[in-house]
Design a protein around this motif. Structure first.
Motif, PDB file in Angstrom:
ATOM      1  N   GLU A 196      72.565  46.924  82.281  1.00 60.29           N
ATOM      2  CA  GLU A 196      71.583  47.991  82.121  1.00 60.29           C
ATOM      3  C   GLU A 196      71.612  49.001  83.268  1.00 60.29           C
ATOM      4  N   LEU A 197      72.006  48.569  84.448  1.00 59.61           N
ATOM      5  CA  LEU A 197      71.967  49.458  85.614  1.00 59.61           C
ATOM      6  C   LEU A 197      73.319  50.086  85.950  1.00 59.61           C
ATOM      7  N   ILE A 198      74.415  49.417  85.564  1.00 53.97           N
ATOM      8  CA  ILE A 198      75.733  49.945  85.942  1.00 53.97           C
ATOM      9  C   ILE A 198      76.538  50.317  84.704  1.00 53.97           C
ATOM     10  N   ASN A 199      77.053  49.307  83.972  1.00 57.20           N
ATOM     11  CA  ASN A 199      77.882  49.609  82.811  1.00 57.20           C
ATOM     12  C   ASN A 199      78.007  48.359  81.940  1.00 57.20           C
ATOM     13  N   LYS A 200      78.068  48.556  80.641  1.00 58.21           N
ATOM     14  CA  LYS A 200      78.228  47.433  79.710  1.00 58.21           C
ATOM     15  C   LYS A 200      79.721  47.142  79.542  1.00 58.21           C
ATOM     16  N   ASP A 201      80.258  46.389  80.483  1.00 58.48           N
ATOM     17  CA  ASP A 201      81.687  46.088  80.523  1.00 58.48           C
ATOM     18  C   ASP A 201      81.888  44.584  80.587  1.00 58.48           C
ATOM     19  N   VAL A 202      82.881  44.087  79.848  1.00 61.91           N
ATOM     20  CA  VAL A 202      83.113  42.649  79.777  1.00 61.91           C
ATOM     21  C   VAL A 202      83.463  42.048  81.133  1.00 61.91           C
ATOM     22  N   SER A 203      83.998  42.854  82.060  1.00 60.89           N
ATOM     23  CA  SER A 203      84.367  42.335  83.380  1.00 60.89           C
ATOM     24  C   SER A 203      83.152  41.847  84.153  1.00 60.89           C
ATOM     25  N   PHE A 204      81.983  42.440  83.882  1.00 61.94           N
ATOM     26  CA  PHE A 204      80.779  42.033  84.604  1.00 61.94           C
ATOM     27  C   PHE A 204      80.338  40.620  84.224  1.00 61.94           C
ATOM     28  N   ILE A 205      80.727  40.150  83.042  1.00 65.96           N
ATOM     29  CA  ILE A 205      80.408  38.770  82.659  1.00 65.96           C
ATOM     30  C   ILE A 205      81.104  37.805  83.619  1.00 65.96           C
ATOM     31  N   GLY A 206      82.364  38.125  83.973  1.00 65.04           N
ATOM     32  CA  GLY A 206      83.080  37.306  84.941  1.00 65.04           C
ATOM     33  C   GLY A 206      82.478  37.396  86.331  1.00 65.04           C
ATOM     34  N   LEU A 207      82.085  38.622  86.735  1.00 62.63           N
ATOM     35  CA  LEU A 207      81.470  38.793  88.056  1.00 62.63           C
ATOM     36  C   LEU A 207      80.170  38.007  88.155  1.00 62.63           C
ATOM     37  N   VAL A 252      69.874  36.894  83.971  1.00 63.68           N
ATOM     38  CA  VAL A 252      69.263  37.971  84.770  1.00 63.68           C
ATOM     39  C   VAL A 252      70.324  38.903  85.343  1.00 63.68           C
ATOM     40  N   LEU A 253      71.382  38.346  85.928  1.00 60.90           N
ATOM     41  CA  LEU A 253      72.421  39.187  86.528  1.00 60.90           C
ATOM     42  C   LEU A 253      73.174  39.982  85.468  1.00 60.90           C
ATOM     43  N   THR A 254      73.430  39.373  84.325  1.00 59.52           N
ATOM     44  CA  THR A 254      74.133  40.100  83.260  1.00 59.52           C
ATOM     45  C   THR A 254      73.315  41.307  82.803  1.00 59.52           C
ATOM     46  N   ILE A 255      72.031  41.096  82.569  1.00 61.01           N
ATOM     47  CA  ILE A 255      71.163  42.210  82.160  1.00 61.01           C
ATOM     48  C   ILE A 255      71.149  43.289  83.239  1.00 61.01           C
ATOM     49  N   GLY A 256      71.068  42.857  84.496  1.00 62.19           N
ATOM     50  CA  GLY A 256      71.050  43.820  85.597  1.00 62.19           C
ATOM     51  C   GLY A 256      72.299  44.688  85.634  1.00 62.19           C
ATOM     52  N   PHE A 257      73.477  44.059  85.569  1.00 66.18           N
ATOM     53  CA  PHE A 257      74.728  44.822  85.611  1.00 66.18           C
ATOM     54  C   PHE A 257      74.882  45.700  84.372  1.00 66.18           C
TER      55      PHE A 257
END
Length: 512
Positions: free
Chosen positions: A177-188, A170-175
């Motif tokens: 789709e709403l912010i940016n498709k960046d690999v760093s968000f997987i860590g966040l 859920v959080l991955t899809i949120g980040f």
């Protein structure tokens, strides 16, 4: 009857966890690859492998603690259990502090350690930073969840796992789709998920211990710590060998090829992890039962549980893996794309060892309960070191030819079977002076027979009925597993094994 009820609760929660795991497995990896591409995705398995190396020390501690803590808890020695848990919390904190300077150096030099494209270096640094922090938090959660394991509350542990899986998606899809498709968000996402899991684990811990177990500095106890650490040393040695066997291929491939190849290998390896989750529906039921029986000195029960459940877990895994291997081409085409079907041999070699690894895990539960780790630890380390050297040799001879990755995986798979089923069976039989060693060899060949039978059934199915849609694939796998299960039950199992399985199946639905 109470024990049967808890086993049933554990089984049902395992099934729910499995369904969630299947959804995540079918959706999450392909989603990431579509969003960020195979090259960027290739960085993700590297981050998780680094966590595995870090966990060689820390998870070894939690694994050792499980043995001492569970025995004390089952025997009602709450003061002793509090000393083990409190001492382990302190040492985990100490390890975290020691890791800090190393982690800072590692992250700042990430582009030197791994082969990462320049445009991904900044995102990779954030990915590794968040995953390392999240991993440290997961260690504290694991310490708290040892209580659940010791009390055979696998159902509550599964709730934690389900929440972890759901939040990750859920959080991955949120980040993305709403912010940016960046690999760093997987860590966040991993960091935020583990923060929530830590809080949830604390609530579960408080719910189950009823103030019997206390975690505090005053309960720090040197003898308790030394007892845990003495076992931890050998667990560390064994896990270093395990890592050299099971995950080193991703790092070697990345160094000699690129993130593209390591990304593909990481994806098919992840599929194996999803299958292990499915097998865990059954296999995870036996670990706590073995430890409880050992704590009570019921060694005949331990021996029978180990031999029987090892076979059943191995056969279950062979059914699932056989069906997946038989349909591996349509699975790859539907899962991550038709362009990756050519890598089906990699997938087969990463998967076919799982039944033997799963069966061996039952024997490992026994010798860890006995704190008999010296022999398996050093033999595992030796096998892992040889595997690493052979893998590097193949890569040096490759001149960039991907065929050598296939050769490397063949050799590694042989080492995995040698280290898992062969070594664990040997240690178990030596520990109990098991007089029926031939039965363990026969069980090994029974697993092979079921695996081949299921693969052939799947290939025969696909020969007559094409599989090119997800719905068709699900129906095909289900039918093949059912047919192979019936044939295996009739042709491979002995009469007493059939009766035992039927009785166990009835108990799942009849106990109250």
């Amino acid at each position: 009857m109470a024990l049967n009820n808890q086993v049933n609760k554990n089984f049902i929660s395992n099934v729910v966890n499995l369904l969630v795991g299947i959804f995540v497995g079918l959706f999450y990896t392909p989603y990431l690859i579509r969003c960020i591409g195979i090259a960027a995705y290739g960085v993700v398995p590297l981050a998780f492998i680094v966590n595995q190396y870090i966990s060689v020390v820390t998870s070894s501690l939690t694994g050792s603690l499980t043995r001492f803590y569970s025995v004390s808890l089952q025997q009602g020695k709450y003061e002793e259990a509090s000393k083990y848990l409190s001492s382990s919390f302190l040492i985990i904190t100490f390890i975290g502090v020691l890791m800090l300077p190393f982690s800072v150096w590692f992250i700042t030099h990430i582009d030197y350690v791994f082969n990462i494209p320049v445009n991904l270096v900044s995102s990779a640094k954030w990915l590794f930073s968040f995953t390392i922090i999240g991993f440290i938090m997961s260690l504290y959660s694991s310490l708290l969840n040892i209580t659940l394991y010791a009390l055979n509350r696998i159902d509550l542990m599964n709730i934690v796992k389900i929440v972890r899986s759901a939040m990750k998606v859920v959080l991955t899809i949120g980040f993305f789709e709403l912010i940016n498709k960046d690999v760093s968000f997987i860590g966040l996402v991993l960091f935020l998920t583990e923060l929530a899991i830590l809080f949830m684990s604390y609530l579960m811990y408080r719910r189950t211990v009823h103030n019997n177990i206390v975690v505090s500095a005053k309960h720090f106890n040197k003898p308790a710590l030394y007892a845990v650490l003495s076992m931890t040393i050998f667990v560390i040695v064994q896990q270093i060998g395990d890592t050299g066997l099971y995950r080193i291929d991703n790092i070697v491939v990345n160094k000699f090829w690129s993130v593209r190849e390591s990304g593909i290998l990481g994806a098919v390896s992840d599929f194996g992890n999803y299958v292990m989750t499915a097998i865990g529906v059954i296999s995870s039921l036996f670990g706590p039962l073995i430890l409880i029986a050992y704590s009570k000195g019921e060694h005949n029960t331990v021996k029978k549980l180990a031999v029987d459940s090892s076979l059943y877990v191995g056969l279950l895994a062979a059914l699932l893996i056989g069906a997946i291997i038989g349909f591996c081409k349509p699975i790859l085409a539907l899962w991550i794309g038709p362009g990756y079907v050519a890598y089906f041999p990699w997938m087969i070699l990463k998967l076919y060892v799982i039944p033997f690894y799963a069966a061996a895990g039952v024997f490992a539960s026994v010798y860890r309960a006995w704190n008999y780790l010296k022999v398996p630890a050093f033999l595992t380390l030796a096998i892992g070191a040889v595997n690493l050297l052979v893998s590097i040799l193949f890569c040096k001879l490759s001149n960039g030819n991907e065929t050598y990755i296939f050769y490397m995986l063949i050799i590694s798979s042989i080492f995995v079977i040698l280290q898992s089923y062969v070594l664990c069976s040997f240690c178990f039989s030596k520990l109990y002076n098991f007089s029926e060693k031939g039965a363990l060899v026969i069980n090994f060949f029974k697993i092979i027979a079921v695996l081949l039978l299921t693969v052939l059934t799947a290939l025969a199915y696909e020969e007559f009925i094409p599989v090119n849609k997800l719905f068709q694939l699900c129906i095909a796998i289900a039918l093949v597993v059912i047919v192979a299960l019936v044939l295996s039950f009739i042709l491979i199992l002995k009469k007493e094994q059939k009766e035992e399985l039927l009785d166990y199946g009835k108990s799942l639905f009849s106990s109250k």
